[in-house]
Scaffold this active site. Structure first.
Site, PDB file in Angstrom:
ATOM      1  N   GLN A  63      63.796  31.614 -25.015  1.00  0.00           N
ATOM      2  CA  GLN A  63      63.498  30.565 -24.058  1.00  0.00           C
ATOM      3  C   GLN A  63      64.537  29.472 -24.246  1.00  0.00           C
ATOM      4  O   GLN A  63      64.541  28.787 -25.264  1.00  0.00           O
ATOM      5  CB  GLN A  63      62.086  30.018 -24.291  1.00  0.00           C
ATOM      6  CG  GLN A  63      60.985  31.048 -24.122  1.00  0.00           C
ATOM      7  CD  GLN A  63      60.873  31.531 -22.690  1.00  0.00           C
ATOM      8  OE1 GLN A  63      60.805  30.729 -21.749  1.00  0.00           O
ATOM      9  NE2 GLN A  63      60.865  32.848 -22.507  1.00  0.00           N
ATOM     10  N   GLU A  64      65.431  29.342 -23.275  1.00  0.00           N
ATOM     11  CA  GLU A  64      66.509  28.366 -23.387  1.00  0.00           C
ATOM     12  C   GLU A  64      66.129  27.048 -22.721  1.00  0.00           C
ATOM     13  O   GLU A  64      65.142  26.965 -21.982  1.00  0.00           O
ATOM     14  CB  GLU A  64      67.785  28.921 -22.742  1.00  0.00           C
ATOM     15  CG  GLU A  64      68.347  30.100 -23.492  1.00  0.00           C
ATOM     16  CD  GLU A  64      69.633  30.631 -22.905  1.00  0.00           C
ATOM     17  OE1 GLU A  64      70.248  31.468 -23.579  1.00  0.00           O
ATOM     18  OE2 GLU A  64      70.040  30.229 -21.787  1.00  0.00           O
ATOM     19  N   ALA A  66      68.267  23.270 -21.278  1.00  0.00           N
ATOM     20  CA  ALA A  66      69.561  22.618 -21.047  1.00  0.00           C
ATOM     21  C   ALA A  66      70.005  21.822 -22.274  1.00  0.00           C
ATOM     22  O   ALA A  66      71.200  21.693 -22.533  1.00  0.00           O
ATOM     23  CB  ALA A  66      69.496  21.708 -19.822  1.00  0.00           C
ATOM     24  N   ALA A  67      69.062  21.309 -23.033  1.00  0.00           N
ATOM     25  CA  ALA A  67      69.356  20.677 -24.318  1.00  0.00           C
ATOM     26  C   ALA A  67      69.325  21.808 -25.345  1.00  0.00           C
ATOM     27  O   ALA A  67      68.295  22.097 -25.929  1.00  0.00           O
ATOM     28  CB  ALA A  67      68.333  19.603 -24.644  1.00  0.00           C
ATOM     29  N   CYS A  73      64.537  31.429 -30.101  1.00  0.00           N
ATOM     30  CA  CYS A  73      64.814  32.866 -30.062  1.00  0.00           C
ATOM     31  C   CYS A  73      63.531  33.683 -29.892  1.00  0.00           C
ATOM     32  O   CYS A  73      62.446  33.252 -30.276  1.00  0.00           O
ATOM     33  CB  CYS A  73      65.497  33.308 -31.354  1.00  0.00           C
ATOM     34  SG  CYS A  73      67.076  32.517 -31.683  1.00  0.00           S
ATOM     35  N   GLU A  75      62.457  36.366 -31.450  1.00  0.00           N
ATOM     36  CA  GLU A  75      61.787  36.752 -32.682  1.00  0.00           C
ATOM     37  C   GLU A  75      60.876  35.636 -33.191  1.00  0.00           C
ATOM     38  O   GLU A  75      59.740  35.889 -33.606  1.00  0.00           O
ATOM     39  CB  GLU A  75      62.817  37.103 -33.771  1.00  0.00           C
ATOM     40  CG  GLU A  75      63.721  38.257 -33.414  1.00  0.00           C
ATOM     41  CD  GLU A  75      65.015  37.853 -32.697  1.00  0.00           C
ATOM     42  OE1 GLU A  75      66.005  38.591 -32.849  1.00  0.00           O
ATOM     43  OE2 GLU A  75      65.042  36.811 -32.001  1.00  0.00           O
ATOM     44  N   CYS A 112      69.394  36.747 -35.478  1.00  0.00           N
ATOM     45  CA  CYS A 112      70.295  35.697 -35.968  1.00  0.00           C
ATOM     46  C   CYS A 112      69.816  35.219 -37.340  1.00  0.00           C
ATOM     47  O   CYS A 112      68.731  35.583 -37.807  1.00  0.00           O
ATOM     48  CB  CYS A 112      70.343  34.540 -34.972  1.00  0.00           C
ATOM     49  SG  CYS A 112      68.851  33.513 -34.948  1.00  0.00           S
TER      50      CYS A 112
END
Length: 160
Positions: A63-64, A66-67, A73, A75, A112
């Site tokens: 879930q990204e 803009a900040a 991630c 996981e 990661c």
């Protein structure tokens, strides 16, 4: 001076059809989870499916935001959801799949570093191995029997 040598074992499968039925089903759940990822900035989608000791399946996807530092991630979304909604249940297995929207990876994409640390914490807390399968969009799949294979020198509470 002493020398410390670390040994990691990773099992490689040619494709999803080589997995046992339970692991294949879990990877298919991870693929479904990846399809719901929100990755408009990186164009890199990740899906994770976790199987708990009672058979419950938990989905997570990246879930990204803009900040950038505010995203999370797949996981960690999945393991934190498991910990929040199913306390006391052990995570027995997880499947991860990752792919670029424009570049469909066919080689295994491992978690990661931040996810490896978080997963290792859960494995240490439950005091039993947590199996992990990971792949790209298709192709080879990597498997480890414990996250100690991915993060052999994990930081844990004994250092605090």
């Amino acid at each position: 001076m002493k020398k410390l040598e670390l040994h990691t074992v990773v099992h490689l499968y040619d494709d999803i059809d080589e997995l046992d039925q339970d692991s294949r089903d879990l990877m298919k759940e991870a693929i479904v989870a990846r399809s719901n990822a929100y990755a408009p900035y990186s164009k890199f989608t990740v899906g994770c499916a976790i199987k708990l000791d009672d058979g419950t399946i938990i989905h997570g996807n990246n879930q990204e935001n803009a900040a950038y530092p505010s995203g999370l991630c797949a996981e960690r979304v999945a393991i934190f959801a498991a910990g929040a909604n199913h306390p006391g249940k052990a995570i027995v297995k997880m499947a991860i799949t990752a792919s670029g929207i424009d570049n469909k990876f066919t080689k295994p994409v491992p978690p990661c570093g931040a996810c490896r640390q978080s997963i290792a914490e859960y494995e240490m807390r439950q005091q039993q191995p947590l199996e992990c399968y990971f792949m790209g969009a298709s192709g080879n799949i990597a498997h480890v029997n414990s996250h100690k294979e991915l993060l052999p020198l994990a930081f844990d509470k004994k250092y605090l």
